[in-house]
Scaffold this active site. Sequence first.
Site, short mmCIF file in Angstrom:
data_model
loop_
_atom_site.label_atom_id
_atom_site.label_comp_id
_atom_site.label_asym_id
_atom_site.label_seq_id
_atom_site.Cartn_x
_atom_site.Cartn_y
_atom_site.Cartn_z
N ASP A 270 -7.37 -11.29 -2.34
CA ASP A 270 -8.30 -10.19 -2.56
C ASP A 270 -8.18 -9.70 -4.00
O ASP A 270 -7.11 -9.75 -4.60
CB ASP A 270 -8.00 -9.04 -1.61
CG ASP A 270 -8.31 -9.38 -0.16
OD1 ASP A 270 -9.04 -10.37 0.07
OD2 ASP A 270 -7.84 -8.65 0.73
N ARG A 271 -9.27 -9.20 -4.53
CA ARG A 271 -9.30 -8.76 -5.92
C ARG A 271 -8.19 -7.76 -6.27
O ARG A 271 -7.57 -7.87 -7.33
CB ARG A 271 -10.68 -8.17 -6.25
CG ARG A 271 -10.81 -7.74 -7.70
CD ARG A 271 -12.26 -7.47 -8.08
NE ARG A 271 -12.35 -7.10 -9.50
CZ ARG A 271 -13.43 -7.21 -10.25
NH1 ARG A 271 -14.54 -7.69 -9.71
NH2 ARG A 271 -13.43 -6.87 -11.51
#
Length: 224
Positions: free
Chosen positions: A61-62
Amino acid sequence: MSELQVLHVDNHLLVVVKPAGLPVVPDESGDESLLDRARAWVQREFSKPGKAFLGVVHRLDRPVSGIVVFARTSKGAQRLSQAFRSRAVDKTYWGVSATAPQAASGRLEQWLWKDRERNLVRVLERERPGSQLAVTGWRELGRAAAPARCLLELRPETGRPHQLRVAAASLGAPLLGDVKYGAREGLPDRSIALHARALELPHPTRSERLRFECAPPALDVWRF
């Protein structure tokens, strides 16, 4: 373009460290991605003409930091993707919460369902169409005071969207900065206190397993 932290490179693999806040692949934001940065590094390091091949075989995830593996050949991409699908890859994450789980260790099995419109994962009481079983092992590694924090080791046996973030919240220990899953407030750099600490996987062309580790970010939240 920022520098790339490289842990390993050979003819079939490129193993790098993803900073929190950097997407693994280009997204609608138009921001630089880890893939962009890694491809530019390969082209510069090996004087590659044109666009260097890099296969994406898994993602973070970012807001999450840590180890990411790219394949440098189509054969490597195919075999690494299969290794991730067949659970031949061992993944170890560290997470930090403001609260500790009630037990010191355990194994959590959950049926998860993803609301794609809201990009939110929910825990279901039982299996239903579209749900996926998520299995996570965990243990407490340490505690710190001022402010109170708990360091957790999270070992996913499956690879579901937001699996570890949901698991931590289900244990009563939402990850710092993860306001989507129960944290009281965000972190100053908009990251989540989740870090892909170690990765062990079979080499795509050689009969050996490789293990990689990287330290968490040098931020106060990670100091224990």
